[in-house]
Write a protein that holds these residues in place. Structure first.
Motif, short mmCIF file in Angstrom:
data_model
loop_
_atom_site.label_atom_id
_atom_site.label_comp_id
_atom_site.label_asym_id
_atom_site.label_seq_id
_atom_site.Cartn_x
_atom_site.Cartn_y
_atom_site.Cartn_z
N GLY A 273 39.08 37.63 40.69
CA GLY A 273 38.79 38.96 41.24
C GLY A 273 40.04 39.80 41.39
N PHE A 274 41.15 39.16 41.80
CA PHE A 274 42.42 39.88 41.96
C PHE A 274 42.96 40.35 40.61
N LEU A 275 42.85 39.50 39.59
CA LEU A 275 43.31 39.87 38.25
C LEU A 275 42.49 41.04 37.70
N LEU A 276 41.19 41.00 37.91
CA LEU A 276 40.33 42.09 37.44
C LEU A 276 40.68 43.40 38.14
N ILE B 1 35.29 39.29 45.09
CA ILE B 1 36.11 39.23 46.31
C ILE B 1 35.72 40.38 47.23
N TYR B 2 36.27 40.39 48.44
CA TYR B 2 36.02 41.49 49.37
C TYR B 2 36.41 42.81 48.70
N VAL B 3 35.59 43.85 48.87
CA VAL B 3 35.90 45.14 48.27
C VAL B 3 37.18 45.72 48.87
N SER B 4 37.48 45.40 50.14
CA SER B 4 38.72 45.88 50.75
C SER B 4 39.93 45.29 50.05
N TYR B 5 39.83 44.05 49.55
CA TYR B 5 40.91 43.45 48.77
C TYR B 5 41.02 44.12 47.40
N SER B 6 39.86 44.35 46.78
CA SER B 6 39.87 44.96 45.44
C SER B 6 40.55 46.33 45.45
#
Length: 292
Positions: free
Chosen positions: A2-5, A240-245
């Motif tokens: 999710g972080f990579l995306l 992942i959490y949208v706040s992280y995205s």
């Protein structure tokens, strides 16, 4: 993953900002319609490919309405305002202000989605928002003309549209877990609204408007890039959490500034304070990626 995306989404948006500014030097329009059309084609192709891999989704009215509303906030409110700001103030400054969007997404995530942010990622989010705040204050003081400040207001309002739209995207996926379909629905709604608007606005026939729209290849490429950027963001928010995205997505202005330095030297000036902002944003993104 999710972080990579989320990072890939930021990269695509950053390249788009440069391509878009280049296109604006040759056109009096901002290319919104053709960009949105290319979004629909890219996401439609992704949706078609996904249909061969997985079974058709179980659609719900609430999910479709939430995706449509989120797409409206992002693509019909946030994007046009951002493009106006880019035309007035340049891509690096406009995107820096617009990327206060995580503030509004974080508010939405905490109060409506009830996401709980761990201490490490929260520090990262604070680092990113601090860097963006420093940049916003610096650029606002630097540009004192009424027109330039109106450009910053457009960017801030764009941030509100993007922020709440991105938060609503996560809520939509809680109801209908179909990120590719959600991205597609959002762009179709945007294309419909823009088509109606341009049909009534233009003095010539809509076909003449369409022909003129495809005369600028920069806007076509911007549409392809934003199509992939939206796809990567929706996929990231589904994992992942949208706040992280959106916090990872906040590296967008830093990448934009780096690209602007090499490709927009004649069109834009890059203030030295952006180095400090860049360090804060990358530290914040690193904390979120490692500790999230």
């Amino acid at each position: 993953m999710g972080f990579l995306l989320a990072f890939l989404s930021a990269l695509c948006f950053s390249i788009t900002n440069i391509v878009l500014k280049k296109g604006m030097t040759h056109s009096t329009t901002n290319g919104l319609w053709v960009i949105t059309l290319m979004n629909v084609l890219v996401l439609g192709a992704a949706l078609l490919a996904a249909s061969f891999i997985k079974e058709p989704p179980q659609l719900t009215v609430n999910g479709i309405l939430l995706f449509a509303t989120a797409g409206f906030l992002i693509n019909v409110i946030g994007r046009p305002l951002l493009y106006k700001s880019i035309r007035i103030n340049g891509s690096s400054k406009a995107v820096a202000i617009k990327n206060s969007a995580p503030v509004f997404t974080l508010i939405f995530a905490l109060f409506f989605l009830h996401e709980r942010i761990a201490p490490g990622p929260m520090i990262g989010i604070i680092c990113i928002l601090t860097g963006l705040f420093v940049l916003a204050v610096f650029t606002f003081k630097e540009d004192r003309t009424k027109v330039q400040r109106s450009g910053y207001l457009y960017a801030l309002l764009a941030a509100v549209g993007y922020g709440f739209g991105q938060g609503l995207t996560k809520e939509a996926m809680n109801v209908l877990y179909e990120p590719v379909l959600g991205a597609f629905i959002g762009t179709v709604i945007a294309l419909f609204v823009l088509t109606v608007y341009e049909t009534f606005r233009t003095d010539n026939s809509f076909f003449v408007f369409m022909k003129a729209s495809f005369r600028y290849p920069h806007y076509i490429w911007a549409g392809i890039l934003t199509g992939f950027a939206l796809l990567f963001f929706y996929l990231s928010a589904s994992l992942i959490y949208v706040s992280y995205s959106v916090a990872i997505l906040a590296v967008d202005p830093v990448i934009t500034v780096i690209l602007a330095y090499f490709f927009l030297k004649k069109e834009e000036t890059i203030p030295p304070v952006l180095l400090i902002v860049g360090i804060l944003v990358f530290i914040g993104a690193g904390l979120i990626s490692l500790l999230g």
